[in-house]
Design an enzyme around this catalytic site. Structure first.
Site, PDB file in Angstrom:
ATOM      1  CB  ALA A 222      43.460  45.986  54.123  1.00 25.95           C
ATOM      2  N   PRO A 223      43.495  48.799  55.868  1.00 25.70           N
ATOM      3  CG  PRO A 223      42.569  50.915  56.269  1.00 25.70           C
ATOM      4  CD  PRO A 223      42.723  49.551  56.881  1.00 25.70           C
ATOM      5  N   GLY A 224      45.974  49.988  55.576  1.00 26.89           N
ATOM      6  CA  GLY A 224      47.357  50.429  55.425  1.00 26.89           C
ATOM      7  C   GLY A 224      47.901  51.341  56.501  1.00 26.89           C
ATOM      8  CG  ASP A 277      46.615  46.320  64.720  1.00 29.14           C
ATOM      9  OD1 ASP A 277      46.531  45.815  65.848  1.00 29.14           O
ATOM     10  OD2 ASP A 277      45.961  47.325  64.377  1.00 29.14           O
ATOM     11  CE  LYS A 306      44.116  43.492  67.629  1.00 31.41           C
ATOM     12  NZ  LYS A 306      44.424  44.918  67.537  1.00 31.41           N
TER      13      LYS A 306
END
Length: 356
Positions: A222-224, A277, A306
């Protein structure tokens, strides 16, 4: 004594703020070869200079550009020049002549900073006169082994001349891949996956390795933004996230949005792609991806790690070493690559392709 006519410095560009990480990486490679070097850096660049004054060729060539993580460009450089503001070209011409370099093109580059960008007008004014003079002297010519002269401007009177060689450099100005944000994509993070494909997959293999009707999983979708890229390639996507997906994207009919935890979800069958991600600690993301790869739930994976604010080179090498050791222990053969991409921020992007 440092020679004025042979490349004694290994010069790389990097994202401003990541100079210590790029330098740690270069020092690691110099140490592997037992070559004593002194370091220097500025905003958006770092260099190592051999203390014995010998050419840097071996160091530059053996540390293959594609295996570097934090470097945007890798160059063999001559000592920096201070130019007269009344005549900026003579010193450049004299150093090229003394070096006996020949090359097929000239690139003027600057650090990726506001001060660097402010030099654009000066560079534009000097480009044609310098090219004309170098052509007359025979240094700039049609056939020169595809070598390229890089003129790296750190100020209006400060430049460093450097050479790059085909197969061991970035073929992008400043080492930066600038992509246009697609207006229909749900978020700017979409550019990270697009850049990763350009970086890790040869363009002539896209139709096979990023083919329509492939199946993929996007963990933390999300959100894509990343799902959008997969859908544009004609893939069917398991979008795993408790958060909402962008409504227009869902209307494509190519997405199965499952409100589940990406760290624990398991695919119903082997997929072509895993992308991720998720914003979390690198060790946790790494454990999740290792499980996918060891169980061969996907053929290829792209994911971000990260990074902490300090000692990012140490963290990256620790993570990559752990991943490779885990795969080797499990008998899984894979190619692992890692880059700090232009559209990354406090993260690096890792690509893994299983060879089984």
């Amino acid at each position: 004594m440092v020679s004025e006519t042979v490349p004694t410095s290994w010069l790389v560009y990097c994202r401003p703020g990541f100079e210590s990480d790029a330098l740690a990486e270069l020092q690691h490679h110099a140490a592997l070869q037992g070559i004593p070097c002194e370091s220097s850096h500025g905003e958006g660049w770092v260099s190592l200079t051999r203390v014995d004054g010998e050419a840097v060729n071996d160091l530059h060539r053996q540390a293959a550009f594609k295996k570097l993580i934090f470097a945007r460009q890798s160059l063999a450089a001559l000592p920096a020049l201070t130019l007269s503001r009344d005549d900026r070209l003579t010193a450049i011409l004299e150093q090229v002549k003394a070096s006996r370099w020949s090359f097929e093109e000239i690139w003027h580059e600057t650090p990726d900073t506001n001060d660097g960008k402010a030099l654009a007008g000066l560079i534009k004014a000097l480009t044609k006169p310098l090219e004309s003079m170098l052509k007359k002297r025979g240094a700039l010519r049609r056939s020169a082994g595809a070598r390229r002269l890089h003129i790296f401007w750190t100020d209006g009177d400060q430049v460093q001349l450097a050479m790059s060689f085909p197969g061991n450099r970035s073929d992008l100005i400043n080492g930066i891949r600038r992509l246009r944000f697609p207006s229909r994509a749900p978020s700017r993070s979409t550019l990270k996956l697009e850049e990763a494909w350009h970086e890790f997959i040869p363009r002539d293999e896209w139709d096979v390795r990023l083919a329509p009707h492939m199946q993929a999983a996007d963990l933390g979708a999300a959100p894509g933004g990343w799902t959008w890229q997969l859908v544009q390639r004609g893939m069917y996507v398991y979008a795993i996230d408790n958060g909402p997906m962008e409504s227009q994207l869902m209307k494509t009919g190519q997405i199965d949005h499952l409100k589940e935890d990406g760290f624990t979800w398991e695919p119903p069958q082997r997929l072509d792609w895993l992308v991720c991600d998720i914003v979390d600690k690198p060790v946790r993301v790494l454990a999740m991806v290792e499980r996918w790869l060891i169980r061969k739930w996907c053929k290829e994976a792209i994911f971000n790690l990260k990074l902490p604010m300090k000692k990012r080179w140490d963290e990256v090498t620790r993570c990559l070493t752990a991943l490779e050791e885990s795969l080797e222990k499990a008998g899984v053969h894979a190619n692992v690559s890692c880059r700090h991409l232009y559209h990354d921020r406090e993260e690096v992007t890792v690509h893994v392709r299983l060879r089984d």
